[in-house]
Design a protein around this motif. Structure first.
Motif, PDB file in Angstrom:
ATOM      1  N   ASN A 123       0.692  -1.020   0.269  1.00  0.00           N
ATOM      2  CA  ASN A 123      -0.126  -0.221  -0.226  1.00  0.00           C
ATOM      3  C   ASN A 123       1.160   1.428  -0.076  1.00  0.00           C
ATOM      4  OD1 ASN A 123      -2.087   1.321   0.412  1.00  0.00           O
ATOM      5  ND2 ASN A 123      -2.600   1.204   2.275  1.00  0.00           N
ATOM      6  N   GLU A 124       2.335   1.022  -0.873  1.00  0.00           N
ATOM      7  CA  GLU A 124       2.667   2.520  -1.082  1.00  0.00           C
ATOM      8  C   GLU A 124       2.224   3.752  -1.531  1.00  0.00           C
ATOM      9  OE1 GLU A 124       6.027   4.679  -1.162  1.00  0.00           O
ATOM     10  OE2 GLU A 124       5.748   2.596  -0.388  1.00  0.00           O
ATOM     11  N   ARG A 125       1.863   4.904  -1.395  1.00  0.00           N
ATOM     12  CA  ARG A 125       1.536   5.798  -1.704  1.00  0.00           C
ATOM     13  C   ARG A 125       1.744   6.436  -3.097  1.00  0.00           C
ATOM     14  NH1 ARG A 125      -3.609   7.049   0.926  1.00  0.00           N
ATOM     15  NH2 ARG A 125      -3.389   8.764   0.178  1.00  0.00           N
ATOM     16  N   ARG A 126       1.232   7.106  -3.365  1.00  0.00           N
ATOM     17  CA  ARG A 126       0.951   7.586  -5.392  1.00  0.00           C
ATOM     18  C   ARG A 126       1.796   8.840  -5.053  1.00  0.00           C
ATOM     19  NH1 ARG A 126      -0.996   4.308  -9.467  1.00  0.00           N
ATOM     20  NH2 ARG A 126      -2.621   2.397  -8.648  1.00  0.00           N
ATOM     21  N   PRO A 127       2.463   9.110  -5.807  1.00  0.00           N
ATOM     22  CA  PRO A 127       2.731  10.492  -5.983  1.00  0.00           C
ATOM     23  C   PRO A 127       1.420  11.555  -5.742  1.00  0.00           C
ATOM     24  CG  PRO A 127       4.076   9.312  -7.719  1.00  0.00           C
ATOM     25  CD  PRO A 127       2.746   8.347  -7.603  1.00  0.00           C
ATOM     26  N   ASP A 128       0.603  11.323  -6.649  1.00  0.00           N
ATOM     27  CA  ASP A 128      -0.670  12.322  -6.707  1.00  0.00           C
ATOM     28  C   ASP A 128      -1.710  11.944  -5.796  1.00  0.00           C
ATOM     29  OD1 ASP A 128      -1.874   9.897  -7.127  1.00  0.00           O
ATOM     30  OD2 ASP A 128      -2.935  10.561  -8.726  1.00  0.00           O
ATOM     31  N   GLY A 129      -0.846  10.676  -4.310  1.00  0.00           N
ATOM     32  CA  GLY A 129      -1.362  11.049  -2.507  1.00  0.00           C
ATOM     33  C   GLY A 129      -2.158   9.572  -2.828  1.00  0.00           C
ATOM     34  N   GLY A 130      -3.056   8.823  -4.147  1.00  0.00           N
ATOM     35  CA  GLY A 130      -3.340   7.424  -4.439  1.00  0.00           C
ATOM     36  C   GLY A 130      -3.027   6.363  -3.421  1.00  0.00           C
ATOM     37  N   PRO A 131      -3.818   5.579  -3.959  1.00  0.00           N
ATOM     38  CA  PRO A 131      -3.051   4.164  -2.868  1.00  0.00           C
ATOM     39  C   PRO A 131      -3.006   3.152  -3.563  1.00  0.00           C
ATOM     40  CG  PRO A 131      -5.490   3.922  -2.783  1.00  0.00           C
ATOM     41  CD  PRO A 131      -5.086   5.581  -3.408  1.00  0.00           C
ATOM     42  N   HIS A 132      -1.846   2.201  -3.680  1.00  0.00           N
ATOM     43  CA  HIS A 132      -1.419   1.406  -4.119  1.00  0.00           C
ATOM     44  C   HIS A 132      -0.521   1.445  -4.950  1.00  0.00           C
ATOM     45  CE1 HIS A 132      -4.945  -0.903  -1.754  1.00  0.00           C
ATOM     46  NE2 HIS A 132      -5.432  -0.286  -2.133  1.00  0.00           N
ATOM     47  N   SER A 133       0.885   1.959  -5.195  1.00  0.00           N
ATOM     48  CA  SER A 133       1.967   2.192  -6.081  1.00  0.00           C
ATOM     49  C   SER A 133       2.644   1.407  -6.506  1.00  0.00           C
ATOM     50  CB  SER A 133       2.431   3.946  -5.260  1.00  0.00           C
ATOM     51  OG  SER A 133       2.654   4.249  -7.159  1.00  0.00           O
ATOM     52  N   PHE A 134       2.534   1.155  -5.780  1.00  0.00           N
ATOM     53  CA  PHE A 134       3.514  -0.398  -5.838  1.00  0.00           C
ATOM     54  C   PHE A 134       3.004  -1.308  -6.058  1.00  0.00           C
ATOM     55  CE2 PHE A 134       7.183  -3.622  -4.612  1.00  0.00           C
ATOM     56  CZ  PHE A 134       8.242  -3.112  -5.548  1.00  0.00           C
TER      57      PHE A 134
END
Length: 261
Positions: free
Chosen positions: A142-153
């Motif tokens: 559940n890594e944070r995305r650059p735009d603040g969203g969830p599930h980046s990695f």
């Protein structure tokens, strides 16, 4: 009721196996005629030629991406300046799934290594493993995305794109290098667009590419020994009564198998 009558009348055994969630809406079916069946039963030499070094590239990409995510302030690698807002490039949403069919487009232009039936099952098997690994890790980390969203990695768009590109590479590397490497350019564009759209870090994209390639290598390693073992057990009479139908819809994808007896 109609399905029940068909089963009672024709004696059809049905297996439906869901592999992945997709946004595609397509369905194809085929039986095994004599010309197709004979090509399926032929042994394939891929498994015997497999070496661990085929996993070096994908595992390296996944490892670098994981390190970049784990170390604070390293996940962006400082290669891009982030902006508060950008004009989104939406083509990556289409290319993510379109790349799963790239090998079939290449089939129209070159001499492929395996039949389209084999390619179809390889795509489905690879995508099933890819979806399981990518989405499992997304939810677990559940890594944070650059735009603040969830599930980046890792990046699922990049993983699917490199999956399609790598299957085309394996099918055409011995006959047409241009077709073999063509998909990687499109897959790289998808990864870069995910960075531009502020949806992923560089580490996410690198790991996504690694998971896509790894899924294909595992699919080729698993599929052919299982296929050869199963198909060699079928007599001509049995194979004539076998029907296989890959199925995709807005809720997911699967495999329909029917046998008349």
């Amino acid at each position: 009721m109609k399905l029940k009558r068909i089963i009672q009348k024709e004696g059809i055994f049905i297996v439906f196996f869901f592999l992945l969630p997709t946004g595609l809406a397509a369905q194809a079916a085929y039986s095994l005629p004599d010309t197709t069946r004979s090509s399926w039963i032929e042994p394939d030499r891929y498994a015997s030629g497999f070496t661990p070094k085929k996993l070096i590239l994908p595992l390296s990409l996944i490892g670098v991406g994981a390190v970049g995510t784990a170390i604070d302030n390293m996940n962006d690698f400082h290669l891009f300046s982030r902006k508060e807002s950008v004009k989104q490039i939406r083509i990556d949403d289409y290319l993510e799934w379109g790349m799963l069919g790239w090998v079939f487009i290449c089939d129209l232009m070159g001499k492929e290594k395996h039949s389209w039936q084999d390619q179809l099952f390889l795509v489905m098997l690879a995508e099933g493993m890819n979806a399981g690994m990518v989405h499992g890790i997304k939810k677990g980390i559940n890594e944070r995305r650059p735009d603040g969203g969830p599930h980046s990695f890792p990046s699922g768009h990049t993983a699917n794109s490199f999956l399609g590109a790598h299957i085309a590479y394996k099918e055409f590397k011995d006959t047409n290098p241009w077709l073999a490497y063509s998909g990687y350019g499109i897959a790289t564009f998808v990864g870069v667009s995910r960075l531009y759209n502020n949806r992923h870090w560089v580490s996410d994209v690198l790991a996504g590419a690694g998971f896509g390639i790894l899924s294909v290598e595992l699919a080729y390693l698993i599929y052919f020994p299982v296929r050869n073992k199963l198909m060699n057990k079928f007599s001509n009479k049995v194979a004539d009564k076998l029907m296989i139908s890959p199925s995709f819809n807005q809720h997911g994808g699967g495999l329909y198998m029917g046998y008349s007896f």
